[in-house]
Design an enzyme around this catalytic site. Structure first.
Site, mmCIF file in Angstrom:
data_model
loop_
_atom_site.group_PDB
_atom_site.id
_atom_site.type_symbol
_atom_site.label_atom_id
_atom_site.label_comp_id
_atom_site.label_asym_id
_atom_site.label_seq_id
_atom_site.Cartn_x
_atom_site.Cartn_y
_atom_site.Cartn_z
ATOM 1 N N ILE A 119 0.904 -1.154 0.000
ATOM 2 C CA ILE A 119 0.000 0.000 0.000
ATOM 3 C C ILE A 119 0.941 1.202 0.000
ATOM 4 O O ILE A 119 1.550 1.523 1.023
ATOM 5 C CB ILE A 119 -0.939 -0.018 1.217
ATOM 6 C CG1 ILE A 119 -1.802 -1.285 1.171
ATOM 7 C CG2 ILE A 119 -1.801 1.239 1.243
ATOM 8 C CD1 ILE A 119 -2.741 -1.448 2.345
ATOM 9 N N PRO A 120 1.125 1.831 -1.175
ATOM 10 C CA PRO A 120 2.278 2.722 -1.403
ATOM 11 C C PRO A 120 2.208 4.104 -0.752
ATOM 12 O O PRO A 120 2.169 5.132 -1.428
ATOM 13 C CB PRO A 120 2.318 2.826 -2.923
ATOM 14 C CG PRO A 120 0.889 2.697 -3.331
ATOM 15 C CD PRO A 120 0.297 1.707 -2.366
ATOM 16 N N CYS A 121 2.267 4.139 0.570
ATOM 17 C CA CYS A 121 2.295 5.427 1.259
ATOM 18 C C CYS A 121 3.580 6.193 0.937
ATOM 19 O O CYS A 121 3.621 7.414 1.072
ATOM 20 C CB CYS A 121 2.103 5.246 2.752
ATOM 21 S SG CYS A 121 3.269 4.130 3.535
ATOM 22 N N HIS A 122 4.611 5.490 0.469
ATOM 23 C CA HIS A 122 5.851 6.166 0.075
ATOM 24 C C HIS A 122 5.643 7.040 -1.159
ATOM 25 O O HIS A 122 6.457 7.897 -1.458
ATOM 26 C CB HIS A 122 6.974 5.149 -0.176
ATOM 27 C CG HIS A 122 6.693 4.209 -1.301
ATOM 28 N ND1 HIS A 122 5.944 3.052 -1.124
ATOM 29 C CD2 HIS A 122 7.048 4.239 -2.603
ATOM 30 C CE1 HIS A 122 5.854 2.416 -2.285
ATOM 31 N NE2 HIS A 122 6.515 3.117 -3.191
#
Length: 152
Positions: free
Chosen positions: A119-122
């Site tokens: 889950i690409p919070c970056h």
């Protein structure tokens, strides 16, 4: 049953945790937790395959099953994060507009993302594309964005 596995990545150890429903947590760990299973646990095996592809610079095609626990608002924000295509970024403000919320509330929830990388919070940046906080550390965030060929 809870299963854990410590994955060795180019950016350090990544702790993966799963239950019978799917992956419950992925985080960078400085002190790896004791493995309670091995990578043959079904969802962990899928997660390892995904991470192998990701760190080779390939766009992962399939994702493991997730078992996310959180409030309705958290689920809504995390679902929006999952919509960010590989190799792209959005701002907290853009995410907030999508769900009719405030950037601060969205930012607080993004920071509680239990499943890093997948889950690409970056891929979420501050106003005007500014690099802002990441629970795995800003240096790792920069490197993750570079893996996805994102130029800041």
């Amino acid at each position: 049953m809870i299963a854990r596995f410590n994955y060795s990545s180019p950016l350090g150890k990544i702790g993966i945790q799963a239950d019978k429903y799917g992956i419950t947590e992925v985080k960078f760990v400085d002190q790896p937790e004791e493995d309670i299973s091995n990578p043959n646990y079904p969802s962990i095996k899928e997660a390892v395959r995904w991470l192998d592809d990701y760190f080779l610079g390939n766009v992962p095609s399939t994702y493991p099953q997730f078992h996310l626990r959180g409030t309705d608002f958290q689920q809504k924000v995390w679902q929006q994060l999952r919509q960010i295509p590989y190799g792209t970024t959005v701002t907290y403000g853009q995410l907030a507009q999508r769900i009719n919320s405030s950037p601060r509330a969205v930012g607080n929830t993004v920071g509680k993302n239990p499943i890093l990388l997948f889950i690409p919070c970056h891929s979420v940046l501050g106003q005007n594309g500014k690099l802002t906080g990441y629970s795995g550390g800003l240096e790792r965030k920069k490197k993750l964005l570079a893996i996805e060929n994102i130029k800041l």
